[in-house]
Every structure is written in structure tokens, then in C-alpha cells.
Design an enzyme around this catalytic site. Sequence first.
Site, short mmCIF file in Angstrom:
data_model
loop_
_atom_site.label_atom_id
_atom_site.label_comp_id
_atom_site.label_asym_id
_atom_site.label_seq_id
_atom_site.Cartn_x
_atom_site.Cartn_y
_atom_site.Cartn_z
N ARG A 60 0.64 -1.26 -0.19
CA ARG A 60 -0.25 0.02 -0.18
C ARG A 60 1.03 1.84 0.06
O ARG A 60 -0.19 2.79 -0.20
CB ARG A 60 -0.87 -0.07 1.85
CG ARG A 60 -1.43 0.83 1.28
CD ARG A 60 -3.43 0.77 2.63
NE ARG A 60 -2.83 0.26 3.45
CZ ARG A 60 -2.39 0.68 5.13
NH1 ARG A 60 -1.85 2.27 4.56
NH2 ARG A 60 -2.30 -0.06 5.38
N TYR A 113 -15.22 19.27 -13.90
CA TYR A 113 -14.91 18.38 -14.14
C TYR A 113 -16.03 17.73 -12.87
O TYR A 113 -16.31 18.66 -11.79
CB TYR A 113 -13.88 16.91 -13.84
CG TYR A 113 -14.14 15.75 -13.50
CD1 TYR A 113 -15.20 15.04 -14.07
CD2 TYR A 113 -12.99 15.92 -12.24
CE1 TYR A 113 -15.14 13.48 -14.17
CE2 TYR A 113 -13.63 13.95 -12.02
CZ TYR A 113 -14.68 12.87 -12.87
OH TYR A 113 -14.45 12.02 -12.33
N ASP A 184 -6.07 21.24 -12.36
CA ASP A 184 -6.33 19.79 -13.03
C ASP A 184 -5.96 19.92 -14.52
O ASP A 184 -6.39 20.65 -15.45
CB ASP A 184 -8.09 19.59 -13.18
CG ASP A 184 -8.69 18.53 -14.18
OD1 ASP A 184 -7.85 17.71 -14.64
OD2 ASP A 184 -9.59 17.58 -13.30
N LYS A 209 -7.62 9.09 -19.21
CA LYS A 209 -8.06 9.65 -20.09
C LYS A 209 -7.17 9.50 -21.16
O LYS A 209 -6.35 8.64 -21.72
CB LYS A 209 -8.33 11.52 -19.80
CG LYS A 209 -9.32 11.26 -18.95
CD LYS A 209 -10.85 10.85 -19.64
CE LYS A 209 -11.95 11.48 -18.22
NZ LYS A 209 -12.17 10.95 -16.58
#
Length: 388
Positions: A60, A113, A184, A209
Site C-alpha cells: 500500500r 469536471y 486539473d 483519459k
Amino acid sequence: MTARPEDIPAHDADLRPDTVVVAGGRPAPEHDAPVGPSIVLTSTYRGSGELRDADRAYGRFSNPTWEDVEDVLARLERAELSGLLYASGLAAIASVLSLVPAGGRLVLPRHSYQGSLALASDLEARGLLSVTTVDVADTEQTVAALEGADALWLESPTNPMLEVADVPALLAAARERGVLSCVDNTFATPLVQRPLEHGADVVVHSVTKYLAGHSDVVLGAAVTSDPELRGRLKKHRSLHGAIPGPFEAWLALRGMRTLALRVERSTATAGELARRLAEHPAVREVRYPGLPGDPGHARAAAQMDGFGSVVAIVPAGDVGAVEAAVDALRLWTPATSLGGVESLVERRRRHHEEPHSVPETLLRLSVGIENVEDLWADLDRALSGIDR
């Protein structure tokens, strides 16, 4: 194996971004070494004694396959520290928003977004922060909103309205006021825009994306040159378990190898389609910063290395007619998301959470790498069926 995430990558100043996406994240150049990186599948690492900061320890906290992607992202964004890969773009956004102090105020574009808007709204509803939404194309309004704010969130171009912010001016204003800033950069990609160079504190991506580019993984990333911010983001990722899978990370890196070619091809096609759509009798409005008449054209030309490959149109006709046109398309795929090799189309207001300032019939076109004439023929045929 590439640099560990705590290391500062040694940037190859003579390598341009379209070379970095191919050459970065490779194994050490030793005799008989593999050309491509391996996938490391492990939940834990050997070790005994007191743990040191550099120890991997557990799955992790660290994975070499993530780090290959993180190194390339840092080089592309010209960051001084390796990036951080997350399980999704929204996981990266959540990690960055955790930097806003409790009860702090976030300035956010009214068109962003959908996941960013929804998460910010949820945090506000729970009393964790307050939100001020702005039209980021209006620099004066946005700067005024920064007074007394704790964080500025930017998208440029915005999703799905494709407004263009004055990124250098807004980041400078945030810095002068001691306001944390995040951009972003999903739509533009670091090949087109590098906000850290303009003074952003953090950059986020939906790696799903353009970076991965094949609509087959869900991943996110955050990049910063600030060691203290990076440490807090990494801690949030570990504590909240927002980690990527090694196989997804490996797929993303493989997809990034063709990023420059895909961006070049899709941008050129988007520009040509936008020009034709602007003259189509069934289209009332085209939003694309590459068009000379677009409100954001001059600003985008000054601060970006291209105009991207997302086009928004408002066709004639009502919602039923526009949805019928979408259903009539054969090559364009009706689906959410963007940035893949295939061209996608979506009426954004089909999502109930989309702001009502987005026109009901607005279609967001994510232009892929198919032949421009085939894409146009499909669009022209479907749009021509709308009763005007």
C-alpha cells in the site's frame, strides 16, 4: 528501475516531451536488461528491523511499477519530485482537496469536471470546507474571489464548456495571496500545458483519459515540486487506500508511449472538425479554443502549445432530436469519458449533476485518431437528420 518517489528526478534537459513519453520509465541500461519495465505483483516486501523512510515495506506504500509512471509524469510536468499515482482521477482530486484546511474556502470554476464539483459539494455539505464558484474566464472575478480563500482549483479549458482561464495571471494572484493552487491538466495534457511552470502548487490528471489513452484503465495522478505537499498527498493516498493496481499502472505507461502521436493526430482532426461544424446548418454553436472566433482563442494561443481535441457543440433542435442524432451515429461512440483512441460523443446534461448553465443539448465530442473524413461523414449525416 527508475528513481524512488522521494528522489528528485534528474531531468534530461535536452529531451523534449515527445521523447520523454517514449524514453522515460525504462529499466537501467545494462547488458541483457529488458527494454520495457516489468510488472511487479506483490503485496509486501522482505525486511526486518526498524523501518526506514526509504523502505518499501508494504504494497500500500510503494510499488516499482507505479514509480515508472510517476517518473515520466514528473518529467513531463517539469516537476522536481516524482508524481503520485492513484486508483482514479477522483482519488487524486480527493487527496488534493484534503490539503484545504478544515473550514477553509475553495475557489472552483462553475464549469469543471463533474466529479470535482460533486466532491466539493459533498465536502461543503459536511461542513469541511466552503465553496465559491467562479467563471474562470473572467480573471477579475476570479482574482476577487481569492481574497480570504484558502485554495484555488483551476481547469483550463474547462469541462465541458471549454472556457480558457488566464492561467499565469490567476496562479500569480493565488501565490501573492498565499492561496494554495491546483490545476486539473487532464484536457490539455503536459504536452500542451505545464501549470507548474506558471507557479501551480499541484497538478492533477485523470490518467484514465489522454495519458493512458485506450479507455481500458481507471487511474489518477498528482504532481508537485513541494516536498511538504508531496508528503501530505502520499500520506493521504496510503491512509485512504487510494492506490493503483500494478497492472493498470503498466498499461498506462504503455499507453503513454504514443501520447505525443495521439495528441498530435486528434488535435489536428479536432481543429478541422470544429471548422466544418461551425458552418453546419444544424449546429447553433461550436466551442473550441482553436477557432479564431472563440472567446478563449487568443488566451489559449498565448499560453498553450495547441488547442486540445475536445470540441463542444450545441446543435439545433430539442433534446429528443439531439439524442436521436447521437443514436444515429455509427462511428462515434456514445459514452462518457474522453481522451481515448476512439471518438466519443455525449450529451452532458444527461448527467443530473451537470450544472444547469451547461446547455441541455450541448454535445461534448472527444476526438480520437480515426480518419477525419470518416468522422466527418458520420457527424454530417447524423446532424443533417435534425429537423431545424
